[in-house]
Design an enzyme around this catalytic site. Structure first.
Site, PDB file in Angstrom:
ATOM      1  N   HIS A  41       0.665  -1.046   0.247  1.00  0.00           N
ATOM      2  CA  HIS A  41      -0.119  -0.096   0.133  1.00  0.00           C
ATOM      3  C   HIS A  41       0.863   1.439  -0.147  1.00  0.00           C
ATOM      4  O   HIS A  41       1.836   1.295   0.599  1.00  0.00           O
ATOM      5  CB  HIS A  41      -0.940  -0.161   1.295  1.00  0.00           C
ATOM      6  CG  HIS A  41      -1.938   1.198   1.137  1.00  0.00           C
ATOM      7  ND1 HIS A  41      -3.160   0.985   0.540  1.00  0.00           N
ATOM      8  CD2 HIS A  41      -1.995   2.276   1.530  1.00  0.00           C
ATOM      9  CE1 HIS A  41      -3.850   2.101   0.703  1.00  0.00           C
ATOM     10  NE2 HIS A  41      -3.210   2.949   1.184  1.00  0.00           N
ATOM     11  N   LYS A  45      -8.259  -1.120   5.889  1.00  0.00           N
ATOM     12  CA  LYS A  45      -8.566  -1.627   4.927  1.00  0.00           C
ATOM     13  C   LYS A  45      -7.658  -2.903   4.783  1.00  0.00           C
ATOM     14  O   LYS A  45      -7.959  -3.700   4.209  1.00  0.00           O
ATOM     15  CB  LYS A  45      -8.144  -0.614   3.653  1.00  0.00           C
ATOM     16  CG  LYS A  45      -9.252   0.423   3.560  1.00  0.00           C
ATOM     17  CD  LYS A  45      -9.141   1.207   2.560  1.00  0.00           C
ATOM     18  CE  LYS A  45      -7.950   2.206   2.548  1.00  0.00           C
ATOM     19  NZ  LYS A  45      -7.946   3.603   3.046  1.00  0.00           N
ATOM     20  N   SER A  57      -6.771   4.416   9.013  1.00  0.00           N
ATOM     21  CA  SER A  57      -7.493   4.312   7.700  1.00  0.00           C
ATOM     22  C   SER A  57      -6.806   3.132   6.664  1.00  0.00           C
ATOM     23  O   SER A  57      -7.415   2.264   6.177  1.00  0.00           O
ATOM     24  CB  SER A  57      -7.280   5.569   6.867  1.00  0.00           C
ATOM     25  OG  SER A  57      -7.645   5.469   5.433  1.00  0.00           O
ATOM     26  N   ASP A 116     -14.260   3.418   6.708  1.00  0.00           N
ATOM     27  CA  ASP A 116     -13.085   4.106   6.164  1.00  0.00           C
ATOM     28  C   ASP A 116     -13.661   5.064   4.763  1.00  0.00           C
ATOM     29  O   ASP A 116     -13.242   6.224   4.656  1.00  0.00           O
ATOM     30  CB  ASP A 116     -11.985   3.393   5.843  1.00  0.00           C
ATOM     31  CG  ASP A 116     -10.922   4.297   5.066  1.00  0.00           C
ATOM     32  OD1 ASP A 116     -10.165   5.165   5.927  1.00  0.00           O
ATOM     33  OD2 ASP A 116     -10.600   4.175   4.006  1.00  0.00           O
ATOM     34  N   ARG A 164     -12.938  13.409   6.113  1.00  0.00           N
ATOM     35  CA  ARG A 164     -11.565  14.306   6.201  1.00  0.00           C
ATOM     36  C   ARG A 164     -11.172  14.762   5.121  1.00  0.00           C
ATOM     37  O   ARG A 164     -10.453  15.808   5.114  1.00  0.00           O
ATOM     38  CB  ARG A 164     -10.616  13.042   6.470  1.00  0.00           C
ATOM     39  CG  ARG A 164     -11.006  12.242   7.767  1.00  0.00           C
ATOM     40  CD  ARG A 164      -9.833  11.075   7.963  1.00  0.00           C
ATOM     41  NE  ARG A 164      -8.659  11.334   7.723  1.00  0.00           N
ATOM     42  CZ  ARG A 164      -7.779  10.251   7.401  1.00  0.00           C
ATOM     43  NH1 ARG A 164      -8.232   8.961   6.897  1.00  0.00           N
ATOM     44  NH2 ARG A 164      -6.605  10.576   7.166  1.00  0.00           N
TER      45      ARG A 164
HETATM   46  N1  URA Z   1      -4.373   6.828   2.182  1.00  0.00           N
HETATM   47  C1  URA Z   1      -5.461   6.083   2.619  1.00  0.00           C
HETATM   48  O1  URA Z   1      -5.865   5.035   2.533  1.00  0.00           O
HETATM   49  N2  URA Z   1      -5.848   6.795   3.912  1.00  0.00           N
HETATM   50  C2  URA Z   1      -5.468   8.079   4.438  1.00  0.00           C
HETATM   51  O2  URA Z   1      -5.589   8.461   5.294  1.00  0.00           O
HETATM   52  C3  URA Z   1      -4.417   8.565   3.731  1.00  0.00           C
HETATM   53  C4  URA Z   1      -3.865   7.913   2.405  1.00  0.00           C
END
Ligand code: URA
Length: 435
Positions: free
Chosen positions: A84, A189, A185, A163, A170
């Protein structure tokens, strides 16, 4: 247990740690709609200013992960690895890393996101390949990974719905760049997505949420410790985002650059990053020492086996592989306009966020969630930080289907580039490793 949201907000506003039960109550309420947006945002802002202890961040992460489907990848044989990135411009890393790692024997069952704002998303890039399917039934997804070793699709609607809700709030309330909120966040995921191993690519620099190595280290440490605490093998690389990654920004332009990289002819910074990410994924997946994994990744990249994996994946997902064999077959934008140097000297700054926003103005991204994308639009940088240019040299080429889009994009892109007499200090693409 029942709480009053206003009490939870007050507690955090006054700098106290929230309990696991309070955090779960809040997250549940965000998903079922019992917590109105104005209270959710008030708590997010309180967290932004007062922070969270590591224990609270871990509780928030798990509440987000369990707010929807927890994907069980046990029907896929072998070690499932995921990566990620915290978000960047020109970040097409997954398109190269997934086939390299699969060619080296690990499994990639990956769910990726779409672009929003100045950063792009892997799913949009994949959809620039004609007929490519990125929404698959769970069984077909598993079957493709079992057959060929990899499959990359979009996130299912019910993956970490908390999220989705919190990120959207946000995004419009200046509360994205908070370490506990980003950590929860991303890890929420990733935990829900079910892989055994996760490599985090934490971007640092002008175009990243984390502007300094110290901030990025803190975010990386938080995420690695959350991953390890739930039995996920986790590590993080801190990588430079002071300029766009590689040269291409925009969907099919980035796929073309990824294919060139899989043919061994990619930009230097991007190729080095991909090999480092792959080496760390293979290492975490138990394929050998870090050096052995780096050699393995490099072999797969240069001997064509990773390119073949990418082609197999595109075929399995219904995409037209002809555009990969010959990238000239991608649909082209109708017009292009060059940005040229108005003085001689060294390129010492390329403001990443402005480049991403210029690409959005050209049609390559979305300003709003439901905007349409022009897959052929975008920017190709002809110069990178540290290059010397003479007055009149081309710095970048912009692509779009509507001539009127070039003027605002060109203004923004030109203002992103700084030329100086002195050569700037160069940074490595990989700045550190945690975990
Ligand atoms: N990427 C994400 O998935 N969440 C965040 O809060 C920032 C970057």
């Amino acid at each position: 247990m029942e709480f009053r949201i206003s009490d939870i907000i007050r507690k955090k506003r006054d700098g106290f740690a929230l309990t696991k039960e309070e955090i779960e109550f809040f997250v549940r309420g965000c998903v079922d709609g019992s917590v109105p947006d104005y209270q959710a945002v008030a708590l997010l802002m309180a967290i932004y200013f007062k922070g969270m202890e590591s224990r609270e961040t871990a509780d928030l992460t798990l509440a987000i992960a369990h707010s929807g489907d927890m994907i069980d990848l046990s029907l896929i044989e072998g070690i499932k690895v995921d990566k990620h990135s915290t978000g960047g411009v020109g970040d097409k890393t997954t398109l190269v890393v997934a086939p390299v790692v699969a060619a080296c024997g690990l499994r990639i069952a990956k769910m990726s996101g779409r672009g929003l704002g100045h950063t792009g998303g892997t799913v949009d890039k994949l959809e620039s390949i004609p007929s490519m399917r990125t929404t698959l039934e769970r069984n077909e997804f598993f079957d493709i990974v079992n057959r060929i070793g990899l499959c990359v699709i979009g996130q299912s609607e019910n993956l970490a719905p908390a999220d989705k809700k919190l990120y959207a709030l946000r995004d419009v309330t200046a509360t994205v760049d908070s370490i506990p909120l980003i950590a929860a966040s991303i890890m929420g995921k990733k935990i829900a997505a079910g892989s055994d191993v996760i490599l985090l690519d934490v971007k640092v620099g002008s175009g990243a949420f984390m502007k300094t190595v110290e901030q990025a280290e803190k975010l990386a440490e938080e995420m690695v410790s959350i991953g390890e605490s739930v039995g996920l093998k986790t590590a993080a690389l801190l990588t430079n985002m002071d300029e766009p990654l590689g040269n291409a920004i925009g969907n099919s332009l980035e796929v073309i650059e990824a294919v060139n990289t899989l043919k061994g002819a990619g930009p230097e910074d991007f190729t080095r990053l991909c090999i480092a990410v792959c080496a760390n994924m293979l290492f975490l997946g138990g394929r050998g020492s870090l050096q052995e994994c780096e050699n393995m990744a490099s072999d797969a990249l240069y001997n064509g086996s990773a390119l073949m994996k990418f082609i197999e994946m595109i075929r399995a997902q219904g995409g037209d592989t002809q555009v990969i064999y010959d990238t000239n077959k991608f649909k082209k934008a109708k017009y292009f306009v060059n940005i040229t140097a108005n003085e001689s000297g060294y390129i010492s700054k390329i403001e990443t966020e402005k480049c991403g926003n210029a690409a959005v103005l050209l049609g390559a991204g979305r300003a709003e969630k439901d905007d349409a994308i022009n897959y052929a639009a975008g920017i190709v940088l002809e110069q990178k930080i540290g290059d010397f240019v003479n007055r009149g040299d081309v710095i970048a080429t912009m692509y779009a289907d509507d001539i009127a889009l070039f003027e605002p994009a060109s203004k923004l892109l030109s203002s992103a580039v700084l030329i100086t007499e002195d050569c700037p200090q160069m940074k490595n693409i990989v700045l550190g490793r945690i975990g």
